[in-house]
Design a protein around this motif. Structure first.
Motif, PDB file in Angstrom:
ATOM      1  N   VAL A 367       0.855  -1.190   0.000  1.00 56.19           N
ATOM      2  CA  VAL A 367       0.000   0.000   0.000  1.00 56.19           C
ATOM      3  C   VAL A 367       0.887   1.235   0.000  1.00 56.19           C
ATOM      4  O   VAL A 367       1.784   1.377   0.840  1.00 56.19           O
ATOM      5  CB  VAL A 367      -0.922   0.037   1.240  1.00 56.19           C
ATOM      6  CG1 VAL A 367      -1.949   1.164   1.093  1.00 56.19           C
ATOM      7  CG2 VAL A 367      -1.626  -1.289   1.439  1.00 56.19           C
ATOM      8  N   ARG A 368       0.618   2.122  -0.958  1.00 55.05           N
ATOM      9  CA  ARG A 368       1.334   3.393  -1.003  1.00 55.05           C
ATOM     10  C   ARG A 368       0.718   4.371  -0.007  1.00 55.05           C
ATOM     11  O   ARG A 368      -0.362   4.137   0.536  1.00 55.05           O
ATOM     12  CB  ARG A 368       1.274   3.987  -2.413  1.00 55.05           C
ATOM     13  CG  ARG A 368       1.911   3.111  -3.485  1.00 55.05           C
ATOM     14  CD  ARG A 368       1.790   3.809  -4.837  1.00 55.05           C
ATOM     15  NE  ARG A 368       2.233   2.977  -5.927  1.00 55.05           N
ATOM     16  CZ  ARG A 368       3.504   2.865  -6.336  1.00 55.05           C
ATOM     17  NH1 ARG A 368       4.443   3.549  -5.730  1.00 55.05           N
ATOM     18  NH2 ARG A 368       3.818   2.087  -7.344  1.00 55.05           N
ATOM     19  N   GLN A 369       1.389   5.510   0.178  1.00 52.78           N
ATOM     20  CA  GLN A 369       0.877   6.536   1.080  1.00 52.78           C
ATOM     21  C   GLN A 369      -0.487   7.053   0.639  1.00 52.78           C
ATOM     22  O   GLN A 369      -1.304   7.461   1.460  1.00 52.78           O
ATOM     23  CB  GLN A 369       1.884   7.693   1.174  1.00 52.78           C
ATOM     24  CG  GLN A 369       3.194   7.298   1.845  1.00 52.78           C
ATOM     25  CD  GLN A 369       4.226   8.405   1.802  1.00 52.78           C
ATOM     26  OE1 GLN A 369       4.121   9.346   1.012  1.00 52.78           O
ATOM     27  NE2 GLN A 369       5.242   8.299   2.650  1.00 52.78           N
ATOM     28  N   SER A 370      -0.743   6.990  -0.664  1.00 53.88           N
ATOM     29  CA  SER A 370      -2.016   7.469  -1.206  1.00 53.88           C
ATOM     30  C   SER A 370      -3.169   6.497  -0.948  1.00 53.88           C
ATOM     31  O   SER A 370      -4.332   6.833  -1.149  1.00 53.88           O
ATOM     32  CB  SER A 370      -1.887   7.684  -2.719  1.00 53.88           C
ATOM     33  OG  SER A 370      -1.620   6.437  -3.364  1.00 53.88           O
ATOM     34  N   GLY A 371      -2.843   5.278  -0.514  1.00 53.54           N
ATOM     35  CA  GLY A 371      -3.856   4.247  -0.349  1.00 53.54           C
ATOM     36  C   GLY A 371      -3.966   3.324  -1.545  1.00 53.54           C
ATOM     37  O   GLY A 371      -4.670   2.316  -1.499  1.00 53.54           O
ATOM     38  N   GLU A 372      -3.295   3.671  -2.650  1.00 57.09           N
ATOM     39  CA  GLU A 372      -3.286   2.791  -3.821  1.00 57.09           C
ATOM     40  C   GLU A 372      -2.399   1.577  -3.547  1.00 57.09           C
ATOM     41  O   GLU A 372      -1.443   1.648  -2.773  1.00 57.09           O
ATOM     42  CB  GLU A 372      -2.776   3.542  -5.055  1.00 57.09           C
ATOM     43  CG  GLU A 372      -3.724   4.620  -5.544  1.00 57.09           C
ATOM     44  CD  GLU A 372      -3.205   5.300  -6.798  1.00 57.09           C
ATOM     45  OE1 GLU A 372      -1.965   5.405  -6.949  1.00 57.09           O
ATOM     46  OE2 GLU A 372      -4.032   5.731  -7.624  1.00 57.09           O
ATOM     47  N   VAL A 373      -2.731   0.480  -4.208  1.00 57.44           N
ATOM     48  CA  VAL A 373      -2.039  -0.775  -3.933  1.00 57.44           C
ATOM     49  C   VAL A 373      -1.134  -1.182  -5.090  1.00 57.44           C
ATOM     50  O   VAL A 373      -1.302  -0.727  -6.227  1.00 57.44           O
ATOM     51  CB  VAL A 373      -3.037  -1.915  -3.647  1.00 57.44           C
ATOM     52  CG1 VAL A 373      -3.912  -1.583  -2.462  1.00 57.44           C
ATOM     53  CG2 VAL A 373      -3.881  -2.238  -4.875  1.00 57.44           C
ATOM     54  N   VAL A 374      -0.189  -2.056  -4.775  1.00 62.16           N
ATOM     55  CA  VAL A 374       0.636  -2.734  -5.770  1.00 62.16           C
ATOM     56  C   VAL A 374       0.622  -4.215  -5.417  1.00 62.16           C
ATOM     57  O   VAL A 374       0.908  -4.591  -4.265  1.00 62.16           O
ATOM     58  CB  VAL A 374       2.077  -2.196  -5.783  1.00 62.16           C
ATOM     59  CG1 VAL A 374       2.909  -2.942  -6.830  1.00 62.16           C
ATOM     60  CG2 VAL A 374       2.105  -0.710  -6.056  1.00 62.16           C
ATOM     61  N   LEU A 375       0.266  -5.064  -6.374  1.00 59.85           N
ATOM     62  CA  LEU A 375       0.195  -6.501  -6.141  1.00 59.85           C
ATOM     63  C   LEU A 375       1.511  -7.163  -6.507  1.00 59.85           C
ATOM     64  O   LEU A 375       2.165  -6.777  -7.481  1.00 59.85           O
ATOM     65  CB  LEU A 375      -0.930  -7.117  -6.981  1.00 59.85           C
ATOM     66  CG  LEU A 375      -2.325  -6.483  -6.871  1.00 59.85           C
ATOM     67  CD1 LEU A 375      -3.325  -7.255  -7.723  1.00 59.85           C
ATOM     68  CD2 LEU A 375      -2.782  -6.411  -5.429  1.00 59.85           C
ATOM     69  N   ILE A 376       1.911  -8.166  -5.738  1.00 58.57           N
ATOM     70  CA  ILE A 376       3.117  -8.942  -6.047  1.00 58.57           C
ATOM     71  C   ILE A 376       2.776 -10.426  -6.021  1.00 58.57           C
ATOM     72  O   ILE A 376       1.679 -10.811  -5.630  1.00 58.57           O
ATOM     73  CB  ILE A 376       4.265  -8.643  -5.058  1.00 58.57           C
ATOM     74  CG1 ILE A 376       3.882  -9.058  -3.630  1.00 58.57           C
ATOM     75  CG2 ILE A 376       4.661  -7.180  -5.109  1.00 58.57           C
ATOM     76  CD1 ILE A 376       5.055  -9.048  -2.648  1.00 58.57           C
ATOM     77  N   ASP A 377       3.719 -11.254  -6.448  1.00 59.95           N
ATOM     78  CA  ASP A 377       3.637 -12.724  -6.381  1.00 59.95           C
ATOM     79  C   ASP A 377       2.491 -13.275  -7.232  1.00 59.95           C
ATOM     80  O   ASP A 377       1.413 -13.595  -6.738  1.00 59.95           O
ATOM     81  CB  ASP A 377       3.488 -13.205  -4.937  1.00 59.95           C
ATOM     82  CG  ASP A 377       3.802 -14.698  -4.805  1.00 59.95           C
ATOM     83  OD1 ASP A 377       3.903 -15.378  -5.847  1.00 59.95           O
ATOM     84  OD2 ASP A 377       3.929 -15.179  -3.673  1.00 59.95           O
ATOM     85  N   PHE A 378       2.768 -13.410  -8.521  1.00 60.01           N
ATOM     86  CA  PHE A 378       1.760 -13.874  -9.474  1.00 60.01           C
ATOM     87  C   PHE A 378       1.954 -15.343  -9.856  1.00 60.01           C
ATOM     88  O   PHE A 378       1.523 -15.776 -10.919  1.00 60.01           O
ATOM     89  CB  PHE A 378       1.791 -12.993 -10.727  1.00 60.01           C
ATOM     90  CG  PHE A 378       1.249 -11.609 -10.481  1.00 60.01           C
ATOM     91  CD1 PHE A 378      -0.074 -11.319 -10.740  1.00 60.01           C
ATOM     92  CD2 PHE A 378       2.058 -10.608  -9.973  1.00 60.01           C
ATOM     93  CE1 PHE A 378      -0.583 -10.045 -10.504  1.00 60.01           C
ATOM     94  CE2 PHE A 378       1.565  -9.336  -9.735  1.00 60.01           C
ATOM     95  CZ  PHE A 378       0.232  -9.053 -10.002  1.00 60.01           C
ATOM     96  N   LEU A 379       2.613 -16.106  -8.973  1.00 55.00           N
ATOM     97  CA  LEU A 379       2.899 -17.502  -9.275  1.00 55.00           C
ATOM     98  C   LEU A 379       1.635 -18.285  -9.593  1.00 55.00           C
ATOM     99  O   LEU A 379       1.613 -19.108 -10.500  1.00 55.00           O
ATOM    100  CB  LEU A 379       3.628 -18.147  -8.089  1.00 55.00           C
ATOM    101  CG  LEU A 379       3.849 -19.656  -8.176  1.00 55.00           C
ATOM    102  CD1 LEU A 379       4.742 -20.003  -9.365  1.00 55.00           C
ATOM    103  CD2 LEU A 379       4.445 -20.186  -6.874  1.00 55.00           C
ATOM    104  N   ARG A 380       0.560 -18.057  -8.851  1.00 59.07           N
ATOM    105  CA  ARG A 380      -0.649 -18.867  -8.998  1.00 59.07           C
ATOM    106  C   ARG A 380      -1.736 -18.151  -9.798  1.00 59.07           C
ATOM    107  O   ARG A 380      -2.909 -18.539  -9.722  1.00 59.07           O
ATOM    108  CB  ARG A 380      -1.169 -19.279  -7.620  1.00 59.07           C
ATOM    109  CG  ARG A 380      -0.180 -20.167  -6.864  1.00 59.07           C
ATOM    110  CD  ARG A 380      -0.769 -20.736  -5.588  1.00 59.07           C
ATOM    111  NE  ARG A 380       0.173 -21.639  -4.958  1.00 59.07           N
ATOM    112  CZ  ARG A 380       1.016 -21.289  -3.987  1.00 59.07           C
ATOM    113  NH1 ARG A 380       1.018 -20.061  -3.544  1.00 59.07           N
ATOM    114  NH2 ARG A 380       1.845 -22.168  -3.454  1.00 59.07           N
ATOM    115  N   SER A 381      -1.387 -17.126 -10.523  1.00 55.96           N
ATOM    116  CA  SER A 381      -2.378 -16.420 -11.340  1.00 55.96           C
ATOM    117  C   SER A 381      -2.902 -17.325 -12.440  1.00 55.96           C
ATOM    118  O   SER A 381      -2.180 -18.180 -12.960  1.00 55.96           O
ATOM    119  CB  SER A 381      -1.765 -15.165 -11.958  1.00 55.96           C
ATOM    120  OG  SER A 381      -1.389 -14.258 -10.954  1.00 55.96           O
ATOM    121  N   GLY A 382      -4.150 -17.130 -12.808  1.00 57.83           N
ATOM    122  CA  GLY A 382      -4.761 -17.929 -13.869  1.00 57.83           C
ATOM    123  C   GLY A 382      -6.268 -17.781 -13.825  1.00 57.83           C
ATOM    124  O   GLY A 382      -6.814 -16.986 -13.066  1.00 57.83           O
TER     125      GLY A 382
END
Length: 490
Positions: A367-382
């Motif tokens: 979570v950034r200071q603005s409240g916006e997010v960044v997602l990580i770890d896409f190993l199980r994406s599908g």
């Protein structure tokens, strides 16, 4: 370039090959005849013939490996023990350097199939596609093809990285940042091989932060492909850009590097002192909006799906007996084997599927200071049911012990007494977790039905029950019984 590659490698058909990493085009050759070296040159590789003396050869391997992608060893027939012993010494010398610098080893043996088998035995357990070949044109073409397709990644340099990395990960981190002068390495989470690396390059005025993840070769390759797909479907800056040139394959393990999300904290830490509503809005309205807006109908046997899917249950009834045994007033709660049997017998249903993150918990979200997010770890994406991401996220919010003050038993029972959608409970002033679960459910929309969501939430509650959380087991069992009743009634 492509034409010359095809001419050299194809036997009856053209072969399309990936581009060569220009910084590592050398092939270190031990006893390789000039005719084969000419074929290497014709496809853009640089053969370097090594000295026959074993000690000199070993030193040359170490000295020249950083600019190389492979070692090619040519051997005569392996009939006598002397020939076998010499090949073994060369292979062993090459392996020491190959593992450190991610070099492929191609052994070409003159003679019959018995000689090839002996060469394969001498090469032993190998990495990076290393193999033994016969000395005919077709087999040499395959050997060169393997060299071209091999992706060595960055070369190794002995950088001081302090004590911030696990011993088995240090070499890969040194390789991934071998163009840098100094590194500062810090592990982000204790149970994962994910690090923050502050790297100082020679011409940079200050260190640049990166994120590096180490895992098995297959898992990193899978996540790498998933991130490349995500780049087209998740808008910048809600996923950190991967840095392809720092991808580092190793002997059984590999490393993936992306830009670090600076001036941001993990959602699990953010949750200790902040209301999560803005972050949850950013997850569903920013990062995942493109995925969830393209839902399609599909048939799922949902009980079987949650039992067999990694990161949901993927376990056996025995994993839950500890939680079940610690329950109080458990007369109406099915035992684990009964619960699993109920899931297996659930009928197929129509539901919406979307592209899913697949591992959407508090420690995979910054979570950034603005409240916006960044997602990580896409190993199980599908592709997965549209209920999967919100169900996993809300269970992580409700139960993760690292996210601050836990919800009390009364609050949990209020949240997880069916029906769940739309949220029948109202937010509670001062209870960030309770409010956040309600906010997740408000974002789900019409593409997820009540019975489906009950089952998916139950599955993720069971994941927490494996950690001896008896109340999570009780709540999951109640939701499974409720879903079973709804499906039977319909």
């Amino acid at each position: 370039m492509a034409d010359s590659v095809a001419q050299q490698l194809s036997v009856g058909e053209a072969t399309k090959l990936p581009p060569i990493d220009a910084s590592r085009t050398a092939v270190l050759c031990a006893g390789v005849p000039s005719s084969v070296r000419t074929r290497l040159e014709a496809v853009g590789l640089t053969p370097i013939q090594l000295e026959e003396n074993l000690e000199v050869l070993r030193a040359e391997l170490e000295e020249r490996a950083a600019g190389s992608r492979a070692v090619m060893i040519f051997s005569g027939p392996l009939v006598d023990l002397g020939a076998q012993q010499r090949l073994r010494k060369i292979v062993n010398a090459a392996k020491l350097t190959a593992e450190k610098q991610a070099l492929l080893i191609a052994v070409i043996v003159e003679g019959d199939q018995d000689d090839i088998a002996k060469g394969t035995g001498i090469l032993g357990v190998s990495h990076f596609g290393s193999s033994a070949y016969a000395s005919n044109d077709a087999q040499i073409a395959l050997a060169i093809k393997g060299v071209l397709e091999h992706e060595p990644g960055p070369a190794w340099r002995n950088l001081d990285i302090g004590m911030g990395a696990d011993v088995e990960d240090r070499l890969l981190i040194q390789r991934a940042f071998s163009d840098c002068e100094t590194l500062s390495v810090k592990k982000i989470t204790p149970n994962k091989r994910i690090y923050r690396v502050d790297a100082m390059r020679p011409t940079a005025p200050h260190p640049v932060p990166f994120l590096i993840k180490v895992d098995t070769f297959d898992r990193i390759a899978s996540e790498r492909g998933n991130i490349e797909l995500c780049a087209d479907t998740i808008p910048f800056p809600f996923v950190p850009p991967m840095i392809p040139q720092r991808y580092t394959p190793g002997a059984g393990q590999s490393a993936l590097v992306s830009h670090f999300v600076d001036r941001a904290i993990l959602l699990s830490d953010y949750a200790k002192s902040h209301n999560l509503n803005r972050a949850i809005l950013s997850i569903f309205d920013d990062a995942l909006r493109g995925w969830r807006s393209h839902a399609t109908l599909a048939s799922y046997t949902l009980g079987t799906y949650v039992l067999d899917t990694v990161r949901i249950i993927k376990s056996t009834p025995q994993d839950y007996w500890a939680s079940y045994a610690n329950l109080t007033n458990a007369n109406t709660v099915p035992a684990p084997d009964v619960l699993f049997d109920k899931l297996r017998k659930m009928p197929s249903v129509k539901l919406y599927e979307v592209c899913s993150h697949g591992d959407l918990h508090l420690k995979n979200i910054f979570v950034r200071q603005s409240g916006e997010v960044v997602l990580i770890d896409f190993l199980r994406s599908g592709i997965a049911p549209a209920s999967r991401d919100p169900a996993e996220l809300e269970c992580s919010i409700a139960l993760d012990p690292d996210a601050g003050s836990p919800l009390d038993k009364k609050s949990l029972h209020e949240l997880y007494a069916p029906p769940l959608l739309p949220p029948k409970v109202t937010p509670r002033l001062g209870s960030h977790r309770f409010d956040a679960v309600c906010q997740v459910r408000r974002q789900i929309g019409p593409i997820v039905g009540e019975t489906e969501y009950q089952l998916m939430v139950a599955a993720h509650l069971l994941w927490w029950a494996r950690k001896k959380n008896s109340e999570a087991y009780r709540l999951a069992a109640n939701l499974i019984l409720s879903a079973e009743a709804c499906l039977c009634a319909s």
